[in-house]
Design a protein around this motif. Structure first.
Motif, PDB file in Angstrom:
ATOM      1  N   GLU A  93       0.810  -1.224   0.000  1.00 12.38           N
ATOM      2  CA  GLU A  93       0.000   0.000   0.000  1.00 12.38           C
ATOM      3  C   GLU A  93       0.840   1.270   0.000  1.00 12.38           C
ATOM      4  O   GLU A  93       0.319   2.362  -0.241  1.00 12.38           O
ATOM      5  N   THR A  94       2.130   1.132   0.286  1.00 11.34           N
ATOM      6  CA  THR A  94       2.998   2.308   0.302  1.00 11.34           C
ATOM      7  C   THR A  94       4.129   2.197  -0.731  1.00 11.34           C
ATOM      8  O   THR A  94       5.097   2.962  -0.666  1.00 11.34           O
ATOM      9  N   MET A  95       4.007   1.260  -1.655  1.00 10.46           N
ATOM     10  CA  MET A  95       4.995   1.078  -2.721  1.00 10.46           C
ATOM     11  C   MET A  95       6.412   1.042  -2.153  1.00 10.46           C
ATOM     12  O   MET A  95       7.298   1.777  -2.544  1.00 10.46           O
ATOM     13  N   ALA A  96       6.602   0.121  -1.205  1.00 13.87           N
ATOM     14  CA  ALA A  96       7.879  -0.098  -0.510  1.00 13.87           C
ATOM     15  C   ALA A  96       8.050   0.920   0.627  1.00 13.87           C
ATOM     16  O   ALA A  96       7.080   1.188   1.333  1.00 13.87           O
ATOM     17  N   PRO A  97       9.228   1.538   0.833  1.00 18.46           N
ATOM     18  CA  PRO A  97       9.493   2.091   2.162  1.00 18.46           C
ATOM     19  C   PRO A  97       8.724   3.350   2.556  1.00 18.46           C
ATOM     20  O   PRO A  97       8.538   4.259   1.763  1.00 18.46           O
ATOM     21  N   THR A  98       8.323   3.324   3.814  1.00 23.82           N
ATOM     22  CA  THR A  98       7.918   4.556   4.495  1.00 23.82           C
ATOM     23  C   THR A  98       8.984   4.909   5.528  1.00 23.82           C
ATOM     24  O   THR A  98       9.103   6.056   5.941  1.00 23.82           O
ATOM     25  N   HIS A  99       9.748   3.885   5.953  1.00 22.05           N
ATOM     26  CA  HIS A  99      10.805   4.060   6.941  1.00 22.05           C
ATOM     27  C   HIS A  99      12.093   3.396   6.435  1.00 22.05           C
ATOM     28  O   HIS A  99      12.043   2.330   5.821  1.00 22.05           O
ATOM     29  N   GLU A 159       5.680   3.427  24.035  1.00 23.83           N
ATOM     30  CA  GLU A 159       4.389   2.750  24.197  1.00 23.83           C
ATOM     31  C   GLU A 159       4.022   2.037  22.892  1.00 23.83           C
ATOM     32  O   GLU A 159       4.161   2.589  21.806  1.00 23.83           O
ATOM     33  N   VAL A 160       3.534   0.811  23.023  1.00 22.10           N
ATOM     34  CA  VAL A 160       3.213  -0.009  21.860  1.00 22.10           C
ATOM     35  C   VAL A 160       1.788   0.232  21.383  1.00 22.10           C
ATOM     36  O   VAL A 160       0.842   0.229  22.174  1.00 22.10           O
ATOM     37  N   GLY A 161       1.656   0.454  20.082  1.00 25.93           N
ATOM     38  CA  GLY A 161       0.345   0.647  19.472  1.00 25.93           C
ATOM     39  C   GLY A 161       0.434   0.396  17.980  1.00 25.93           C
ATOM     40  O   GLY A 161       1.445  -0.120  17.475  1.00 25.93           O
ATOM     41  N   GLU A 162      -0.607   0.772  17.254  1.00 24.48           N
ATOM     42  CA  GLU A 162      -0.608   0.564  15.810  1.00 24.48           C
ATOM     43  C   GLU A 162       0.159   1.688  15.125  1.00 24.48           C
ATOM     44  O   GLU A 162       0.030   2.857  15.463  1.00 24.48           O
ATOM     45  N   ILE A 163       0.949   1.309  14.119  1.00 26.57           N
ATOM     46  CA  ILE A 163       1.714   2.282  13.346  1.00 26.57           C
ATOM     47  C   ILE A 163       0.835   2.829  12.224  1.00 26.57           C
ATOM     48  O   ILE A 163       0.256   2.064  11.441  1.00 26.57           O
ATOM     49  N   LEU A 164       0.715   4.149  12.154  1.00 30.40           N
ATOM     50  CA  LEU A 164      -0.028   4.828  11.095  1.00 30.40           C
ATOM     51  C   LEU A 164       0.948   5.634  10.252  1.00 30.40           C
ATOM     52  O   LEU A 164       1.916   6.194  10.778  1.00 30.40           O
ATOM     53  N   VAL A 165       0.704   5.712   8.953  1.00 28.15           N
ATOM     54  CA  VAL A 165       1.601   6.479   8.080  1.00 28.15           C
ATOM     55  C   VAL A 165       0.806   7.328   7.087  1.00 28.15           C
ATOM     56  O   VAL A 165      -0.283   6.957   6.655  1.00 28.15           O
ATOM     57  N   ASP A 166       1.395   8.439   6.732  1.00 32.79           N
ATOM     58  CA  ASP A 166       0.880   9.279   5.652  1.00 32.79           C
ATOM     59  C   ASP A 166       2.080   9.815   4.880  1.00 32.79           C
ATOM     60  O   ASP A 166       3.088  10.202   5.476  1.00 32.79           O
ATOM     61  N   GLY A 167       1.985   9.797   3.573  1.00 32.07           N
ATOM     62  CA  GLY A 167       3.080  10.300   2.760  1.00 32.07           C
ATOM     63  C   GLY A 167       2.732  10.223   1.290  1.00 32.07           C
ATOM     64  O   GLY A 167       1.707   9.636   0.907  1.00 32.07           O
ATOM     65  N   PRO A 168       3.568  10.780   0.424  1.00 33.91           N
ATOM     66  CA  PRO A 168       3.286  10.800  -1.009  1.00 33.91           C
ATOM     67  C   PRO A 168       3.203   9.421  -1.640  1.00 33.91           C
ATOM     68  O   PRO A 168       2.616   9.261  -2.711  1.00 33.91           O
ATOM     69  N   GLN A 169       3.821   8.407  -1.014  1.00 34.68           N
ATOM     70  CA  GLN A 169       3.816   7.062  -1.586  1.00 34.68           C
ATOM     71  C   GLN A 169       2.623   6.213  -1.170  1.00 34.68           C
ATOM     72  O   GLN A 169       2.478   5.070  -1.619  1.00 34.68           O
ATOM     73  N   VAL A 170       1.755   6.746  -0.321  1.00 39.87           N
ATOM     74  CA  VAL A 170       0.585   5.975   0.115  1.00 39.87           C
ATOM     75  C   VAL A 170      -0.407   5.851  -1.037  1.00 39.87           C
ATOM     76  O   VAL A 170      -0.668   6.812  -1.768  1.00 39.87           O
TER      77      VAL A 170
END
Length: 549
Positions: free
Chosen positions: A345-351, A387-398
């Motif tokens: 969904e992010t076409m490879a890396p977000t990190h 603290e452990v939780g769900e990772i959310l991302v936003d960026g041009p590759q999403v």
């Protein structure tokens, strides 16, 4: 966002070109017409010839196959020069590429072809049995490729059987060479950065694979961003060993190298000896490899006799790299294994880990223009450091969303403080220096050597067996792959089947990495009051054993 350890000299904002992906090849072909684009078992294709063949195939798609702007075209092929040509020809024809996992079988391929609405397919001849039955029905046109057309038959490199195989005619499909011989001229390109470009399929927790819609712009972001982050120059040479149908192999083995006009040493099948020969022979500088691939590569008795000193950028992900192996890599080559994190969904890396200061078994820092949060899985409230939780991302590759599925698309995103984030389904935390770590998966997914296996999909296939009354698929520990697939099965009364026979049957129904590695027959499976399978209980029980399957 903690930027203390941002890579020195790298901009924090990545300005993307306002062009399409196929324009990248045009630029490289103009700049470096005589430079080798592909190095394929002794066969060499320069950039000028690569572009010529791309244009000829794009013209054929438009004039003979009636491909129009926005159409979807299935690409079912192993790593090869033809994969790269076909990919860019589809884009040059203003259409969208639908890459299909080459491990998929007929039923899986049929779902993707029908769901995407693809009417044209380009495929390798060794995969014909899984797609040829769709020709004349779902598929109006097929183009079949023979890999041996692009090799040097006298090469001393170890050749996989499918690479040295002679051409095979496929009813209803035109041969690759015949399509090129039409020498059709493509129409002027129309697609722009916001047109849909690539749609890899990923499975969800309900088991139905779904298409991730990516535009030229979203693909462009990681195409440019990866080399920029890792300080990769334009005169490097890349080893493309990861499958190109997968977003990591696609971006690192095709898109980024073509953008930079660099030479790509292509492997159709993984072979550790061949990989070492290619690195030594061509002075490979850049390689993206998953940990299991490197485990195998390092297990060569004569590795220390080869000159692998050209390699200076080694990246990967899919699973955490064991510290001992990372230390051996550094001792051998004096370089770090740079781990990263991304999804279809992010076409490879977000990190990615910064090359000057990577951390072991770490996802890395959010790259250019990426905003990432860790939130409480129930309240979606942003959490504090550690603290452990769900990772959310936003960026041009999403991605734009799931093709034809507005409901799943809506469920995949959440708005927090005016920003729309993609819910990765992965559980992790961020440390006090801004590095992200993953600890578990919220979604029900098995990670087998970097391949994502969705239990519900495997279960749906198992239920087709006449002796299976109920099935629950979980992960089991695997010393080599990290995790493997295990099936807990309740037999249908009056039916007899043993584990070996059921596994053999499964191999005929689904991709090899999805096939259960172990089968355990049980009298019943636990369910909650609503009748839902309590898979988490079974999963926890399996992992508590502490043994491999």
């Amino acid at each position: 966002m903690n930027l203390t350890h941002w890579p020195p000299g790298i901009p924090r904002h990545l300005e993307l070109p306002d062009t399409s992906l196929c324009y990248n090849l045009e630029v490289s072909a103009r700049r470096y017409p005589e430079r080798a684009a592909t190095l394929y078992y002794g066969g060499v294709l320069d950039y000028a010839e690569l572009k010529r063949q791309v244009d000829a195939l794009a013209g054929y798609l438009q004039q003979v196959c009636d491909v129009r702007r926005g159409d979807r075209v299935a690409l079912f092929m192993q790593n090869s020069p033809q994969f790269i040509i076909a990919l860019h020809a589809i884009l040059r024809a203003d259409a969208m590429v639908v890459p299909i996992n080459t491990m998929n079988r007929q039923q899986e391929v049929a779902h993707i072809v029908r769901d995407s609405g693809s009417r044209v397919a380009i495929f390798g001849q060794e995969l014909a049995e899984h797609i040829a039955p769709l020709l004349g029905t779902d598929l109006a046109h097929g183009i079949v490729a023979t890999y041996s057309d692009y090799i040097d038959a006298q090469t001393d490199l170890p050749l996989p059987d499918i690479v040295c195989a002679a051409a095979i005619a496929v009813d209803g499909a035109v041969a690759w060479g015949a399509a090129l011989e039409h020498n059709c001229e493509p129409a002027p390109p129309l697609a722009g950065p916001d047109d849909l470009a690539v749609m890899p399929y990923t499975s969800g927790t309900t088991g139905a694979p779904k298409g991730c819609m990516h535009t030229h712009r979203s693909v462009m972001h990681t195409t440019i961003g990866g080399p920029e982050w890792c300080y990769v120059p334009k005169d490097c040479r890349v080893l493309a060993a990861l499958p190109m149908f997968h977003v990591t192999g696609l971006q690192n083995g095709v898109m980024s190298p073509i953008y930079g006009g660099v030479s790509i040493a292509i492997m159709t099948r993984w072979d550790k000896r061949c990989a070492a020969m290619l690195i030594e022979r061509f002075g490979v500088t850049t390689w993206t490899a998953i940990p299991t691939m490197l485990f195998d590569f390092l297990n060569q008795p004569d590795l220390d006799q080869r000159d692998l000193s050209s390699l200076y950028c080694l990246t990967g992900g899919g699973a955490a790299m064991p510290k001992a192996v990372a230390e051996r890599i550094h001792a051998l080559w004096g370089i770090h294994y740079i781990e990263g994190y991304g999804l279809s969904e992010t076409m490879a890396p977000t990190h990615l880990n910064p090359t000057h200061r990577p951390k072991a078994q770490c996802l890395g820092l959010p790259i250019f223009d990426v905003h990432a949060l860790v939130v409480d899985i129930e309240t979606l409230k942003p959490l504090e450091v550690g603290e452990v939780g769900e990772i959310l991302v936003d960026g041009p590759q999403v991605f734009r969303g799931y093709f034809g599925d507005a409901e799943r698309t809506a469920a995949a995103f959440v708005e927090i403080d005016g920003r729309r984030y993609f819910r990765t389904g992965d559980l992790g935390y961020v440390d006090d220096e801004g590095y992200f770590f993953m600890v578990d998966r919220l979604k029900r997914m098995i990670n087998a050597s970097g391949y994502k296996v969705w239990p519900a999909e495997v279960e749906s296939y198992l239920y087709a067996h006449p002796a299976v009354l109920e099935a629950c698929v979980i992960a089991c520990r695997d010393a080599h792959r990290g995790e493997s697939v295990k099936a807990l099965v309740v037999r249908r009364p009056g039916q007899a089947v043993d584990a070996e026979a059921l596994i053999a049957w499964a191999r005929e129904q689904m991709a090899a990495y999805k096939v259960p590695h172990a089968v355990e027959f049980v009298d019943s499976l636990p369910k909650n009051a609503a009748g839902k399978m309590q898979w988490r209980m079974l999963q926890e029980r399996e992992m508590a054993k502490g043994t491999t399957c």
